[in-house]
Scaffold this motif. Sequence first.
Motif, PDB file in Angstrom:
ATOM      1  N   TYR B  75       0.812  -1.212   0.000  1.00 31.95           N
ATOM      2  CA  TYR B  75       0.000   0.000   0.000  1.00 31.95           C
ATOM      3  C   TYR B  75       0.848   1.266   0.000  1.00 31.95           C
ATOM      4  N   ALA B  76       2.106   1.192  -0.447  1.00 28.29           N
ATOM      5  CA  ALA B  76       2.951   2.385  -0.500  1.00 28.29           C
ATOM      6  C   ALA B  76       2.256   3.492  -1.281  1.00 28.29           C
ATOM      7  N   ALA B 161      -0.946   6.625   3.090  1.00 24.33           N
ATOM      8  CA  ALA B 161       0.238   5.858   3.485  1.00 24.33           C
ATOM      9  C   ALA B 161       1.483   6.477   2.885  1.00 24.33           C
ATOM     10  N   ASP B 162       2.638   6.189   3.532  1.00 22.29           N
ATOM     11  CA  ASP B 162       3.884   6.762   3.011  1.00 22.29           C
ATOM     12  C   ASP B 162       4.578   5.774   2.092  1.00 22.29           C
ATOM     13  N   SER B 347       6.469  13.430  -3.607  1.00 22.34           N
ATOM     14  CA  SER B 347       5.403  13.576  -2.626  1.00 22.34           C
ATOM     15  C   SER B 347       4.624  14.867  -2.864  1.00 22.34           C
ATOM     16  N   VAL B 348       5.325  15.893  -3.299  1.00 21.45           N
ATOM     17  CA  VAL B 348       4.597  17.133  -3.574  1.00 21.45           C
ATOM     18  C   VAL B 348       3.583  16.888  -4.686  1.00 21.45           C
ATOM     19  N   LEU B 354       1.299  13.459   2.628  1.00 21.96           N
ATOM     20  CA  LEU B 354       2.479  13.333   3.483  1.00 21.96           C
ATOM     21  C   LEU B 354       2.760  14.623   4.245  1.00 21.96           C
ATOM     22  N   PHE B 355       2.111  15.705   3.794  1.00 24.12           N
ATOM     23  CA  PHE B 355       2.320  16.976   4.494  1.00 24.12           C
ATOM     24  C   PHE B 355       1.345  17.178   5.650  1.00 24.12           C
ATOM     25  N   LEU B 356       0.469  16.198   5.871  1.00 25.73           N
ATOM     26  CA  LEU B 356      -0.497  16.372   6.957  1.00 25.73           C
ATOM     27  C   LEU B 356       0.152  16.595   8.332  1.00 25.73           C
TER      28      LEU B 356
END
Lengths: 356, 384, 343
Positions: B75-76, B161-162, B347-348, B354-356
């Motif tokens: 789940y990456a 997820a990361d 990620s951007v 991921l910035f949460l």
Amino acid sequence: MTLVAKQGIRRSGSSDRRTPIYTVEGLRVHFPITRGVMRRIVGQVKAVDDISFIVYRGETLGLVGESGCGKTTTGRALLRIVEPTGGRITYTPPDGDPINVRTAGRDELKAVRRAARMVFQDPNSSLNPRLPVGEIIGEGLHYHGIARGAEIEDRVADMLRRVGLRPEYIRRYPHAFSGGERQRIGIARALAVNPNFVICDEAVSALDVSVQAQILRLLRELKDEFDLTYLFVGHDLAVIQHICDRVAVMYAGKLVEIGPTQSIFATPRHPYTEALLSAVPRPDPRVRGTGERVRLAGEVADVSNLPSGCAFHPRCRYATERCKTETPQLRPVGEQMVACHFADSLTLKGVGSYAA
Amino acid sequence: MIDQADIDTPATAPKAHAEVEHREQYAGQWTLIWWKLGRNKVALFSGAVVLIIYLVAIFADFLAPFSSEHYQGRYAYAPPQPLSFFVQNEEGWRFQPHVNAYTTDIDPVSFRRTFVPDPEEVVPVRFFAAGETYHLLGIIPTDIHLLGPENPRDPMFLFGADRLGRDVLSRTIHGTRVSMSIGLIGVGLSLVLGIILGGLSGFIGGAVDTLIQRIIEFLQSIPTIPLWMGLAAAIPQSWTPLQVYFAITVILSLIGWTSLAREVRGKFMALRHEDFVTAARLDGLGEMVIIRKHLVPSFLSHIIASVTLAIPAMILAETALSFIGIGLKPPVVSWGVLLQEAQNIRSVATAPWLFLPGAAIVVSVLSMNFLGDGLIDAADPYGN
Amino acid sequence: MTQPLLEISGLKTHFGVGGTTIRAVDGVDLVVNPGETVCLVGESGCGKSMMARSILRIVPPPGQVTAGQINLHRQSGKVVDLAALDPKGAEIRSIRGREVAMIFQEPMTALGPVQTIGSQITDAIQLHLKVSRKEARNQAIEVLTRVGMPRPEQRLEAYPFQLSGGMRQRAMIALALSCQPRLLIADEPTTALDVTTQAVILDLIRDLQAEMGMAVLFITHDLGVVAEIADSVAVMYLGRVVERAAVDDIFHNARHPYTRGLLRSIPRLGIRVGEELDTIEGMVPNPFNRPSGCSFHPRCVEMIPGRCDRVDPSRTRLPDGTEVRCLLHEPHRQETAPAGALQ
């Protein structure tokens, strides 16, 4: 001691008036002026410079002068709130040996501070707003080891009654009181430990006229009730005249005149006293413009840079060459002690000459 | 005085007119501050938020669905799933908290996996679900989590997820611990240093004061980022994460104490010559008693307010250090560490969730600041 | 009688604080004639300073002029109601400092700390009068000379902190007088000064007034100062003028029990040592908690039970011109006249 002895003899009054309670000889409070990183001393602020007087048991001595004359510093030096830099201060308890206040150790100083108390000028800053009244008044009782626990509360309640406040107020905080009531609390704190000498440092200056009269009356009643001696530091001559038996006038850190209130106010011997009396506004429009009013030119002498000779000479209308060079010493003239070269020859106006 | 206790009120007693009792008359400092703060709704609300954030930190294991290390590689970069409470079937609406599972597609060109929530496949979740075991508050062994999938192997990624398939929500909740406590402990250390050195400076004065003030000026003149970098670089690689954590705290408070010390000194200086302190001295109180009974209570509320404003600065400092990679390092989880992992263009562009953790920082710093401002206003209830 | 310079009627300045209203100024009437010195006297909290600030519309928020008129007869002959002006508007600004100037207890609050005395005075002159910089400077020197500032040319370059208390007060007076106002409002200008300096400043204000023909509204708590300087006096208590009379009447024929009490409670020079002062018992009530009826009744020695605690006295004008708010002086209002029929 000769000077002190003379003051004692000149006092006409009951015999107990002649028993000294506080004796001040040659008191000096100098503050160094420092400069630079090395704190090099470049001068001295002579806040109080060589003054001597006696406070006799049972009297009210007024200490009067304009701001910066050293009257408050003198009052504070008597309790070593500021450290004197010279001279001798002796407190004589009613039963016991005189204590040299300047060299007193911790316990001796504590004993002096229990017997000699202070009422402050500003009832707002002299009461910790974070403590209830009971704790403020009871603090001295506790830390001077006079009472403990519930006994403190009883005595505090009693003190509150005596200064005209209700004992139920004991748990209230200072902010619940008006200025006059706060000053009553300050007085209760001073008197709670059963002192015999009280320094009132401008104790009524911050109050409104109607409240001021109430507090003055209270102070007088308490004086009789507790057999107190007052040193009343103030700048309002009308108040001073009202409450004091004797008056000491200060100018630029020096005592310029001292004597019984009546004679100082009626026949001042020092030109500064004359000017001070003359400047007091008279609460009667009908005397407006009557009599010659003395107006002082210039500014109060700077105590960090005093004029030579008599410190008052630049503003004095009677000054001569001699005043610029020779410092006058306090000496007896009539009922008073005066520090002026010409105290014998000058005829100065007192209060009587204005009264309607 | 007691022996001559004829208790009649002097003639000058103020006329007893109808007395109205007010609760204010009996209110001490803290009560007044509380009332004053109570009138500031923003500060009160922020205070509640701060309280909640600290509760989250304390009960992180329970509140987070998974541990910070739990991962499901397939789940990456899975996007956030919305949580729903009801399912619809032929009988109508039924209460069943759930998330929807993903269907995965692999982009034939970029070979990138894309996830699409599948409305057909329901992953039932439940409150107080059994999951990984942990020790609640470090003592009580349990495996209950506030929220979790009924089958621990099912995907539930409320914040997405990361890159290793770890739950961002869980990691953010776990990060609260380190991020919030580093602020608290760091400020605590600064406070101790600040009160001792500032107090000495203000109380003794003279040469001691000059020396301490020069040290403060020197410390404040050093640019903070290079100093931190230098100090952080000096932390041996062999240190355990816990040691690094404390080292970072000490580094942060080394700078932080200076402004608190100045404030304490200023208060000491101002209060030392207040008449009520002189009066206490005349009442026979020793210097230590005066400090304890009169001085400290007089500035404590101001210091508490300053501390509240210092904590967010610490949090931001930790975040900054971790973000540039010289602060805390994985496997320690802090908001700064989490953000550092979001530090790449991918990620951007494709995984903005991921910035949460950044949002968590913003919320906590803002509410701390609002609370601190409110406290500063309320700290002196005697003005006016 | 000449036309009055300033006529205030029914002025109310209220402060709304957290749902309650403090009535700092609560229905004040006052007249200032040209060239006259009117003293506004009262204890702290009576509203005298707010009254003064209301005239120039510089009441600090949340205070507000809520009712009444402040009619100023302007130099142009026009009558303006200052109470109706926008406190930030052009008209009030053309009046402030130009026609009505104000001096304060603490000169440091009125003088800017970062500008020299000279530039502050020349700025003020240039703001209101169309003169050149050089001319303004000359006028500044002139006004500094007039307030008795020694070496005025050098003092132009001085900053306020370089001056002593008395000199600062002179500088502030110079600033206030720079545009030759017709009304000077002096809010406790000598309270912070020593008595010898106070005497000099009072002389100065009196001399300047005689010389320039301006009116002075002098606010003070010190009855001694009142006796020295006033032509007429208004005594304030809890936001109201309780007595207004010529200065001699106030001191020798006071009608209101509060005025009489105040006079009896001031220590005077020349009384015998130890002579008792009369006092007004109690204290000024909390403005949140104003007594019913006449607000002075709980402290009044002449209080009539059943009347003073119920009836709010209205303003009564006595035959000799004194105005007093006291039921003792009201000609049986309830029996003979409906409320409000009296002036």
